[in-house]
Motif scaffolding. Structure first.
Motif, PDB file in Angstrom:
ATOM      1  N   VAL A   1       2.106  -0.388 -13.897  1.00 35.75           N
ATOM      2  CA  VAL A   1       2.074   0.881 -14.149  1.00 35.75           C
ATOM      3  C   VAL A   1       3.656   1.451 -13.826  1.00 35.75           C
ATOM      4  O   VAL A   1       3.846   2.743 -13.924  1.00 35.75           O
TER       5      VAL A   1
ATOM      6  N   SER B   1      -0.893  -2.435 -11.016  1.00 36.78           N
ATOM      7  CA  SER B   1      -2.217  -1.959 -10.260  1.00 36.78           C
ATOM      8  C   SER B   1      -3.516  -3.180 -10.806  1.00 36.78           C
ATOM      9  O   SER B   1      -3.293  -3.580 -11.753  1.00 36.78           O
TER      10      SER B   1
ATOM     11  N   THR C   1       0.907  -1.137  -0.119  1.00 33.97           N
ATOM     12  CA  THR C   1       0.092  -0.071   0.154  1.00 33.97           C
ATOM     13  C   THR C   1       0.976   1.148  -0.140  1.00 33.97           C
ATOM     14  O   THR C   1       1.554   1.287   0.886  1.00 33.97           O
TER      15      THR C   1
ATOM     16  N   ASN D   1       0.216   7.748  -2.924  1.00 35.87           N
ATOM     17  CA  ASN D   1       0.545   8.668  -4.079  1.00 35.87           C
ATOM     18  C   ASN D   1       0.649   9.976  -3.753  1.00 35.87           C
ATOM     19  O   ASN D   1      -0.261  10.823  -3.229  1.00 35.87           O
TER      20      ASN D   1
ATOM     21  N   GLU E   1      -2.730   3.751  -2.683  1.00 34.98           N
ATOM     22  CA  GLU E   1      -3.252   2.656  -3.643  1.00 34.98           C
ATOM     23  C   GLU E   1      -2.419   1.322  -3.334  1.00 34.98           C
ATOM     24  O   GLU E   1      -1.517   1.320  -2.945  1.00 34.98           O
ATOM     25  N   THR E   2      -3.419   0.353  -3.738  1.00 28.80           N
ATOM     26  CA  THR E   2      -2.875  -1.041  -3.313  1.00 28.80           C
ATOM     27  C   THR E   2      -2.217  -1.643  -4.603  1.00 28.80           C
ATOM     28  O   THR E   2      -2.948  -1.758  -5.681  1.00 28.80           O
ATOM     29  N   LEU E   3      -0.881  -1.712  -4.689  1.00 30.63           N
ATOM     30  CA  LEU E   3      -0.393  -2.309  -5.808  1.00 30.63           C
ATOM     31  C   LEU E   3       0.272  -3.609  -5.549  1.00 30.63           C
ATOM     32  O   LEU E   3       0.554  -4.033  -4.386  1.00 30.63           O
TER      33      LEU E   3
ATOM     34  N   VAL F   1      -4.786  -7.456 -14.280  1.00 30.25           N
ATOM     35  CA  VAL F   1      -3.447  -6.229 -13.768  1.00 30.25           C
ATOM     36  C   VAL F   1      -2.841  -5.523 -14.858  1.00 30.25           C
ATOM     37  O   VAL F   1      -2.961  -6.152 -16.199  1.00 30.25           O
TER      38      VAL F   1
END
Length: 1460
Positions: free
Chosen positions: A1184, A1170, A1135, A1138, A1145-1147, A1181
Motif C-alpha cells: 500500500v 496490508s 497499528t 488512518n 489499520e494493522t499493516l 498481502v
C-alpha cells in the motif's frame, strides 16, 4: 526502588569448543568397553590393531574411542561414544556385516553420544585442551582457560562419578598486575594447548605471556598421600608446577597461534607471530610479514632456546597444525595458501589466485579449484590426512605426501558439504565430531576404504539414518573417486615406496589391494566415506524471536494453563544451516478423544497374555484399560474402540483397584485381596486376611499401596506392614508371604517399591564384592529363570520414617544396601555397613541425624514415594527417585565404585562355600553408589499423605522413555542419552492418574485423568524433538533468518531471510552502476580475465510463513522479494490510525537499506503492506505504500497510531493518511539506531555506540523531546522497558555481554536535573543478548495481593540460551540476596570459579562507574536445592528465614515466569 532477578530457562546449545580424550577411562579400559555385546561378535582390538585371524573377516576394526568433551559458553559436558555393532552371521568371527537398521560401515550399524556428566560453570570457557601422555593405562585430564588468566585442570574421579579439579592456576590480581603491561582490554582470553606426549601444557595469557604448566611424573603430584591411590585403574595426568615466559624478551610480538610439535626429546613450542604488522592498504608491497619460531622448553632449567625458525610467511597465516609422527613438523594454514615447515624441509600449496609468494622465490603449486581457508577448523583423520571444515561448510581433505621423513607435496581435495563448524575433533580411528554454533553438531563415522559390499549398503542407508532427527544438516556420504577405472573402492593411496607399505596395513584384505593398485595409486584420490551417526541439537544463534499461538492451543484456557497455548518462534542458524525453530517450554499433547469421568483414583492398561508367553513383547497392543473409581472399578476393552466390558469380566468391580499389571497373567490388587485373571476369566482369588496368622489379634489388614515386578507383588498395608505376593510360573498362582524381618523393627515404613533388574547381565550384580563369581551363583538364585535369555533379579527398596533407605533381595529379604539418612538428600549414597568395618564414618552421621531431628522443619519431612528403574541401553545404569512430603523430587544415578574398602576385606573364597556360608557381608552391594543429579522441577506442594502414587515410569511413548510425575504441576522427565530432559505439562491443570496406551488407534500414546474429571487419550506431538532443554521443532530455511514477527489475527509469521547467491562479477558491477549513474567502472577492473570471476551476494526476501493446523508443517504462504543490493533490516506489525477514515489499520512495515559500498551514500526504503481478509484471493498481502529515504531504515514502531521510523541517525514520526506518510516530528540520534521500544507515549532507543536515549512524544505541540540519556558510551544490542507496577525501568544489553537497568528520576540530585539516566542494576550475562520481549507475569499465590501490572523480559542470546529478567518485591529480594551471598562461600563451585566475579559488570577497559548490585542470580541460587536437608536448614537459619520460605519464593518466581 525496584529489584530484579535473572534466571536462565534454556541453557546455551551452540558449541564453542570440542576435544577428545580418555577422560572417564584409560585406553586399555576403553578397548574392553567399546567391545560390543557378545551377540554382536565384532572383534575389538587394542590400540595397536594387531593382525590376527579375525582381522581378515572384519573390514576395518574400530579401536578404543575416547570421550568427547564439549563446551558451550559456560556449560561443560563429557560424552561417551557408544557404537552399535552390526549383527554378525556367525557368532565367532563376525563376518561381513548383515542387514541392520542403520547403514553398516566398518562393522558398525550406528553410534550415539551418551552423557557422562555435565556442569554449568560460573564463567565462560575461553579455550580447552586435553592433557594426554598417550600411555595405555593413564587417563587424560581436561585443561580449561577462563578470562582473564585462570586455568583449571580437571580429572574424572571414580568415587564421585564426576569431574574434580586437580590443580588451579590464577594469574590475576595485584601481584600479577605487571603482566598486563598497563593494558586493560584484550581481544581474546587465554589460549591453552597441550604437549602431545603429556609432558607439559602451555597457556598464552594477556596476549604476550606464556605460562608453562609442567606435568607431574607418574606417581608424583600435588595430591596428598591420604587420598587412596587406585591400584587397579589409572590416575590421570596432573600438573605439578607452572612458570611464566615473557615473550617480549624473546622478541616475539603479535602472536597469532602456537602449538607443540612431535618428534623431539624435549617439548618444542612453535609460535606463529607477526614481527611488523601490515594493513589492507599496504599489502601490495608488504605481504609476507609472519614467521614461526620453535623453542625447546627445558622445564627443569626453565630455559627455552630457539632451535629453528622460518620467516616469509603470508600476512594471512592464522593457524598452526602439528603434523603427527612419523612425518612431524608443522602446517601453517593461511587464508589463501598452506605451508609445511619443519627443521629440514618445506613446501607450499596455493589455494586461489590471491596467494602470493615472496619475491625471488620459486612458483608454488596450485590446487585445481578455488577455495579460501580463513577461519577453517582442522583435525587429523590419520597421520597424513587432515580434514578442514571451511567457512562455507565444505569438507576438504589435505594429504601430506611424504617419502621417509621428507614431505614432497601437499594435495588438497574437495569432499562433500556439512555443517558450518566452530570446532572439529577426531574421536579414535573411526569417528569425528563437528561442533557448531550455527547448526546441529554432528557425530560422523568415517572410513578410509571399505569393501564394496559395505559401500552399497551405506549409500542406501545414509539418507534414512539421519532423517529421523529432524534436522536440516545432512552430511552426505562422500565417495570422491578420481580413479580412471573406478572399479575398486579402495582408499589408501600409496604414499611411499612399496617396501614401506607393510608398516601401514591394517588388515590382510588391504594388502592385496595395495599390490593391485601400485601403478594407478599415485593420483591423489582419497576415498573416505562418511555417515552421520548422531546429532546434538543447537537452536543458536537466536537473533530474534516472536511469541505466538500454537496450533493445538485451547482458546478457553485460563491462568497458568493459558500459557501453554504459546510458543517461541526463533530465527536460528546461519546460511545453509538457517532454520526457524519453534520452542515450547511445556508439553501439550495432541488430543485423540476425551470422556468425562469423575472421581477417578487410578488407571492402568494391561496386556492379555496366554500363560505360555514368557515376557511381554514390545509391540504388543494393550487389551484392557482398568479405571479405579472411589468405590468401584471399570474395565474397558481397548480394541478398535474403547468399549466398557465391566459386566462381562471377572475383575473385582465392586471395590476400587489399588494396582493392576501383568505377571504371567493379569493381576488386580484391591484393598482386601487380589485376583489373577487369564484374559477376562479369573483363575485365582486371594484374600489377604485369611493368610495372616496374626489376623485374629488385630483388625483385618487392608492394602494401601502395591508395587508389581514379575513374578512378585509387594503390598504395603494400611498399618505399615508389608506383604509379598509370590507368583508361581508353573501353575500361574500366587501365594502370600509376610517378611519376618520387619516385624521386630519399631521404625515405621513410609514407602516401598520393587525394582526388577533385567537384561542379559543384570546391572546390580556388578556392584557385589563377589562380582567375579556371580556367574556361578546366578543359576542358584535364578534356577527357574535360567531357560530364558534375559535374567532378572528383583530387589525391594524400603524407606523408613527415620529417613533410612534399605535395599533387600527378594524373596529372601536379605539386606544388601543401607543408607542412614536418605531423606536429607546427600550428594552421594553408599552402603553404610560395607564401610563401617574399616572406618567409623557411619556412627558420626547417625549422631548428626539425632541433632537434626530437633530442628523445626526437618522432622516432618518423609519420603512418600520411591521408584527405581533402569531404562534401555547396553550401558544404561539405574536411576533412583524419592518423592519427599514437601514436593521435592530426589533423583540419583547409580554407578559402581570399587574403592579400597572393599578390597581389604573380601578374601577370595571358592564359589561353593560362598553360597553355603551365606555370609551377609559378601552379598552386599558394597560397590554400589548413587550420585544425586539436579532436576529442574519447580512444583512444590505439601503431600501430607500420598493418596495415590505419582511416579509413572514409561518405556515407550512416541519413541521416548522416562517417567511422568502427576500431581498439581505434572511434569515429564524424559531420559535421552542417559540425561534427564524435564518438560512440564501445564495445559490441563492437576493430573490425578496417568498410564500408557498402545493400541491400533493410538500408537505409543498415553491416557491421563485431570482433576476436573476428564479422561483424555493423547499422543505426543511427533514434530518436536524432546532431547533438548525445551521441546523444539526445526524448519530448514536454506538461508539466514534475520528477524521474525507475529501477526496474531491470521497467525502468520513474517520473516526476513537472506539467501547467498553466486553471480558473475560483471553482472554485479553493472547492476551497481545502474543504481548509481555517476559511478564509472574503471577500465582495469573490467579486463576480460576478471569478469569471468563470480561473486557471492546475499539476496533478501520477506517470507510470510504459517503453521498448518492439520498437518503441523510450516508452509511459506507468500514471498516479497527485495531489489538487488537491498538488505531488509526490520519487519514489524504496526497499528496506524488512518487520518482520513479515522479507523485503525494493522499493516506490516518493512525497513530496508541499499548496501553498495563506502563510496555511495546510504539509502533505504519504507514499505507498508496490508493483509487481505478474504481466503480465496491470490495475494496474501498487498503493497500500500513505498518510499525511498536517506539513510538505512533500521527500526520501525507504531506510537499512538503514528509510525516511528529510524533511518540512519534520524528518527521521524509520521502520520498515515491511507496512501501517504507525512512527517510530523523528528529527533536526531547520534550515530545509528539499533532498536526502538514504545510504552504509551514514551520512546526508548538504543544507539550503536552511544548507549540509550529516553524520549517522550507530546501530541499538542507535536514534538519528540529528550527526557534523559545515559552519558556513558555503550554498544547497544537490544533494549526494552521493564514494568513493575507503576515503576518504569529501561533495560539495555551491550557488546560486552552485560545487561544494565536504568531509571529516570528527575528529582534526584545526581541525575543533573533529569538529563541523566541513573543506574538501577547491572549484571554480566556472559552471552550476547540479541532480543528482549516484554510479557506479563502470572499472579501467584504468594504475590496475589500485590501488584498485578508486572512484566518480565524474556531474552534470547547468540549462544542459544533463553532466560528472563523479572521484577521481584523488596522483601523477597533481600531474603534471596542474603542467601546468594551465603551460597558463594557455602557451596564448592566447579573449577574453583567465583560467581560474584563472573556476574560483575565487564567494561573491557572503558571508564565505568560501578552501579548497584540489585539483581539476584537464580543460576547460583539453584545450588541451594542440591544441598542436603541439614545444610539447607542451617543456611536458612543463618540468614534468618526458613527453608520452606525460600523454596516457596523459588516456586513463586518460576510459576510467575512460566510463559510457555
Amino acid at each position: 526502588m525496584s529489584y530484579a532477578a535473572y534466571k536462565m530457562m534454556h541453557w546455551p546449545t551452540g558449541i564453542d569448543h570440542c576435544a577428545a580424550g580418555f577422560i572417564t577411562y584409560s585406553p586399555s579400559d576403553a578397548a574392553a568397553f567399546s567391545a560390543p555385546s557378545s551377540a554382536g561378535g565384532v572383534v575389538t582390538p587394542g590400540p595397536d590393531g594387531d593382525i590376527d585371524s579375525a582381522a581378515a573377516k572384519v573390514p576395518r576394526r574400530v579401536g578404543p574411542t575416547p570421550n568427547l568433551v564439549v563446551a558451550a559458553a559456560n556449560v561443560l559436558e563429557v560424552y561417551a561414544v557408544r557404537a552399535d555393532a552390526a549383527a554378525a552371521e556367525d557368532g565367532a568371527g563376525g563376518a561381513q556385516p548383515s542387514s541392520s537398521p542403520g547403514a553398516v560401515l566398518d562393522g558398525l550399524c550406528g553410534a550415539r553420544l551418551e552423557l557422562v556428566c555435565h556442569y554449568r560453570l560460573h564463567g565462560n570457557i575461553e579455550s580447552m585442551a586435553v592433557l594426554s601422555d598417550g600411555t595405555e593405562n593413564r587417563r587424560d585430564s581436561i585443561a580449561l582457560a577462563f578470562k582473564d588468566a585462570k586455568i583449571t585442570v580437571l580429572e574424572f574421579d571414580d568415587s564421585i562419578y564426576g569431574l574434580r579439579a586437580s590443580s588451579m592456576h590464577c594469574f590475576e590480581g595485584t601481584e600479577w598486575q605487571h603482566l598486563k603491561r598497563g593494558r586493560e582490554s584484550f581481544a581474546w582470553g587465554p589460549i591453552i594447548k597441550a604437549d602431545p606426549q603429556g609432558r607439559c601444557g602451555a597457556a598464552l595469557i594477556y596476549e604476550m605471556q606464556m605460562t608453562i604448566l609442567k606435568a607431574a611424573q607418574v606417581g608424583h603430584s600435588l595430591v596428598g598421600d591420604d587420598e587412596p591411590a587406585r591400584g587397579l585403574s589409572s590416575t590421570a595426568v596432573r600438573i605439578e608446577s607452572s612458570y611464566l615466559i615473557d615473550l617480549r624478551v624473546l622478541n616475539v610480538n603479535h602472536i597469532k597461534d602456537f602449538t607443540f610439535v612431535h618428534g623431539y626429546i624435549e617439548p618444542v613450542l612453535v609460535i606463529l607471530h607477526e614481527q611488523e604488522p601490515t594493513w589492507a592498504g599496504r599489502i601490495s608491497s608488504k605481504h609476507h610479514t609472519c614467521m614461526i619460531s620453535a623453542f625447546s622448553i627445558s622445564m627443569s632449567l626453565k630455559q627455552h632456546p630457539m632451535i629453528w625458525s622460518a620467516a616469509d610467511l603470508p600476512y594471512d597465516a592464522y593457524q598452526l597444525l602439528a603434523v603427527p609422527p612419523p612425518i612431524s613438523g608443522v602446517l601453517v594454514i593461511c587464508a589463501n595458501s598452506i605451508h609445511y615447515r619443519s627443521q629440514s624441509t618445506s613446501c607450499s600449496l596455493a589455494l586461489n589466485s590471491f596467494a602470493s609468494q615472496p619475491d625471488d622465490s620459486p612458483e608454488i603449486p596450485k590446487t585445481s579449484f578455488h577455495v579460501e581457508l580463513d577461519v577453517a577448523k582442522a583435525t587429523w583423520l590419520s597421520h597424513d590426512i587432515v580434514m578442514f571444515s571451511s567457512k562455507n561448510g565444505e569438507i576438504l581433505l589435505l594429504t601430506v605426501v611424504y617419502d621417509g621423513r621428507a614431505v614432497q607435496r601437499l594435495d588438497l581435495m574437495k569432499s562433500k558439504a556439512s555443517a558450518l563448524s566452530s570446532g572439529v575433533t577426531t574421536l579414535g580411528n573411526s569417528f569425528f565430531f563437528l561442533g557448531s554454533r550455527l547448526a546441529d553438531s554432528l557425530l560422523v563415522q568415517f572410513s578410509c576404504g571399505v569393501p564394496a559390499s559395505a559401500f552399497a549398503r551405506s549409500e542406501r542407508g545414509v539418507s534414512d539414518t539421519y532423517d529421523s532427527s529432524a534436522s536440516c544438516t545432512c552430511l552426505e556420504l562422500c565417495i570422491n573417486s578420481a580413479d580412471n577405472e573406478g572399479d575398486m573402492p579402495f582408499s589408501k593411496r600409496l604414499k611411499r615406496t612399496p617396501s614401506d607399505v607393510l608398516q601401514d596395513v591394517t588388515s590382510v584384505e588391504e594388502l592385496s589391494f595395495h599390490n593391485n593398485m601400485v601403478p594407478n595409486s599415485l593420483d591423489s584420490a582419497q576415498n573416505i566415506s562418511f555417515i552421520v551417526r548422531d546429532a546434538l541439537i543447537n537452536v543458536g544463534p537466536l537473533k530474534d524471536f516472536a511469541y505466538g499461538l500454537r496450533t493445538n492451543s485451547d482458546p478457553n484456557a485460563s491462568g497458568i494453563a493459558k500459557q501453554s497455548n504459546y510458543e517461541l518462534v526463533c530465527c536460528s542458524g546461519h546460511g545453509k544451516n538457517g532454520t526457524l525453530s519453534a520452542l515450547q517450554q511445556s508439553i501439550r499433547p495432541d488430543l485423540i478423544t476425551e470422556v468425562e469421568l469423575p472421581s477417578c483414583t487410578g488407571i492402568w492398561t494391561v496386556y492379555y497374555k496366554s500363560s505360555r508367553g514368557n515376557t511381554t513383547e514390545d509391540n504388543e497392543y494393550h487389551a484392557y484399560l482398568i479405571i479405579s473409581l472411589e468405590s468401584r472399578t471399570m474395565v474397558l476393552q481397548t480394541g478398535d474402540d474403547l468399549g466398557e466390558v465391566t459386566e462381562t469380566v471377572d475383575y473385582n468391580v465392586q471395590a476400587s483397584t489399588i494396582a493392576a499389571g501383568n505377571l504371567r497373567r493379569v493381576i488386580q490388587v484391591y484393598a482386601k485381596g487380589a485376583r489373577v485373571l487369564d484374559g477376562s476369566f479369573m483363575t485365582q482369588e486371594l484374600n489377604i486376611s485369611t493368610h495372616t496368622s496374626e489376623s485374629s489379634l488385630s483388625s483385618e489388614p487392608l492394602a494401601a499401596y502395591a508395587s508389581i515386578a514379575d513374578p512378585y507383588v509387594l503390598l504395603k498395608m494400611v498399618d505399615g506392614t508389608l506383604r509379598l505376593l509370590v507368583g508361581d510360573n508353573s501353575n500361574c498362582t500366587i501365594s502370600v508371604r509376610t517378611p519376618g524381618i520387619f516385624a521386630s523393627s519399631s521404625d515405621r515404613i513410609t514407602s516401598c517399591t520393587l525394582y526388577s533388574d533385567r537384561g542379559p547381565k543384570p546391572w546390580l550384580r556388578k556392584a557385589r564384592t563377589d562380582a567375579w563369581l556371580s556367574s556361578g551363583i546366578a543359576d542358584a538364585i535364578d534356577g527357574n529363570d535360567s531357560s530364558s535369555h534375559d535374567q532378572s533379579d528383583i530387589y525391594c527398596i524400603i524407606c523408613y520414617e527415620s529417613g533410612k533407605l534399605e535395599i533387600f533381595e527378594v524373596p529372601s529379604f536379605k539386606s544388601v544396601f543401607c543408607v542412614q539418612n536418605f531423606v536429607s538428600g546427600p550428594i552421594l549414597l553408599f552402603d553404610t555397613f560395607a564401610h563401617t568395618s574399616t572406618k567409623d564414618t557411619a556412627t558420626g552421621s547417625r549422631d548428626a541425624t539425632k541433632v537434626f531431628v530437633k530442628k523445626e522443619e526437618g522432622n516432618n519431612i518423609k519420603i512418600v514415594e520411591l521408584a527405581m528403574h533402569r531404562w534401555s541401553g547396553q550401558f544404561s545404569r539405574p536411576f533412583l527417585f524419592g518423592l519427599l512430603s514437601d514436593g521435592t523430587l530426589l533423583c540419583y544415578h547409580a554407578y559402581c565404585y570399587d574403592g579400597l574398602e572393599s578390597n581389604t576385606q573380601c578374601l577370595p573364597m571358592s564359589p561353593h562355600c560362598s553360597t553355603d556360608l551365606g555370609n551377609d557381608s559378601d552379598l552386599r552391594l558394597r560397590n554400589l553408589r548413587f550420585r544425586r543429579i539436579s532436576i529442574d522441577i519447580t512444583s512444590r506442594d505439601d503431600i501430607s499423605s500420598l493418596v495415590r502414587p505419582r511416579i509413572t515410569i514409561f518405556s515407550n511413548i512416541g519413541g521416548y522413555e522416562g517417567l511422568f510425575l502427576s500431581g498439581p504441576r505434572p511434569t515429564w522427565v524424559m531420559v535421552c542419552r542417559q540425561r534427564f530432559r524435564v518438560h512440564p505439562q501445564l495445559c490441563d491443570g492437576p493430573i490425578v492418574a496417568f498410564t500408557v496406551l498402545h493400541n491400533i488407534n493410538c500408537c505409543r500414546g498415553l491416557i491421563y485423568v485431570t482433576s476436573q474429571g476428564f479422561l483424555k487419550i493423547c499422543q505426543l506431538p511427533s514434530a518436536y524433538n524432546y532431547d533438548n532443554h525445551w521441546p523444539v521443532q526445526k524448519v530448514p530455511l536454506h538461508g539466514t533468518p534475520h528477524q521474525v514477527t507475529y501477526y496474531a489475527e491470521q497467525s502468520l509469521y513474517p520473516l526476513i531471510v537472506s539467501v547467498p547467491v553466486i553471480r558473475p562479477l560483471n553482472q554485479v558491477l553493472s547492476s551497481m552502476a545502474d543504481q548509481e549513474q555517476g559511478m564509472h567502472i574503471e577500465s582495469e577492473v573490467t579486463s576480460g580475465d576478471d569478469l569471468q570471476k563470480v561473486y557471492t551476494v546475499d539476496e533478501f526476501e520477506v517470507r510470510i510463513m504459517e503453521l498448518e493446523k492439520l498437518s503441523g508443517c510450516w508452509e511459506t504462504r507468500f514471498t516479497i522479494p527485495m531489489q538487488p543490493f537491498e538488505n531488509t533490516l526490520t519487519v514489524r506489525i504496526v497499528t496506524l490510525q488512518n487520518t482520513t477514515t479515522k479507523e485503525n489499520e494493522t499493516l506490516m512495515a518493512i525497513g530496508t537499506a541499499y548496501v553498495q559500498g563506502e563510496d555511495v551514500a546510504a539509502r533505504g526504503r519504507v514499505l507498508l503492506f496490508s493483509f487481505t481478509k478474504s481466503e480465496n484471493s491470490q495475494n496474501l498481502v498487498t503493497e500500500v505504500y513505498s518510499k525511498e529515504i536517506k539513510g538505512a531504515v533500521s527500526a520501525v514502531a507504531s506510537l499512538q497510531g503514528h509510525l516511528l521510523i529510524a533511518s540512519g541517525p534520524k528518527i521521524t514520526l509520521n502520520k498515515w493518511t491511507g496512501s501517504e506518510l507525512t512527517a510530523v516530528a523528528f529527533y536526531d540520534a547520534p550515530l545509528h539506531v539499533v532498536s526502538l521500544n514504545i510504552v504509551k507515549n514514551f520512546v526508548l532507543f538504543g544507539d550503536i555506540h552511544k548507549s540509550i536515549y529516553f524520549l517522550s512524544w507530546k501530541e499538542q505541540g507535536s514534538q519528540l523531546s529528550l527526557l534523559a540519556k545515559d552519558f556513558g558510551s555503550l554498544d547497544c544490542f537490544a533494549t526494552e522497558f521493564l514494568i513493575d507496577g507503576s515503576t518504569l525501568s529501561l533495560v539495555v544489553s551491550d557488546s560486552d555481554k552485560n545487561v544494565q537497568i536504568f531509571y529516570y528520576a528527575p528529582k534526584m540530585v545526581e541525575s543533573w536535573k533529569g538529563q541523566k539516566l541513573l543506574s538501577r542494576a547491572e549484571f554480566h550475562v556472559g552471552a550476547h543478548v540479541s532480543k528482549f520481549l516484554r510479557l506479563q507475569m502470572l499472579p501467584t499465590q504468594g504475590l496475589a495481593s500485590e501488584k498485578t501490572n508486572r512484566f518480565a523480559l524474556v531474552f534470547a542470546t547468540l549462544d542459544g540460551g533463553i532466560g528472563c529478567i523479572a521484577p521481584v518485591d523488596e522483601l523477597t529480594f533481600r531474603r534471596l540476596q542474603s542467601l546468594q551471598r551465603r551460597l558463594v562461600d557455602a557451596v564448592p563451585h566447579m573449577c574453583g570459579l567465583n560467581p560474584r566475579s563472573f556476574r560483575q559488570f565487564k567494561s573491557n577497559g572503558k571508564a565505568h562507574r560501578p552501579g548497584p548490585d540489585n539483581i539476584i542470580d537464580f543460576e547460583l541460587l539453584s545450588d541451594y536445592e542440591m544441598l542436603s536437608l541439614e545444610e539447607q536448614l542451617e543456611i536458612a537459619q543463618q540468614i534468618g528465614t526458613t527453608r520452606s520460605q525460600i523454596l516457596s519464593n523459588f516456586s513463586d518466581f518460576s510459576l510467575g515466569t512460566s510463559f510457555l
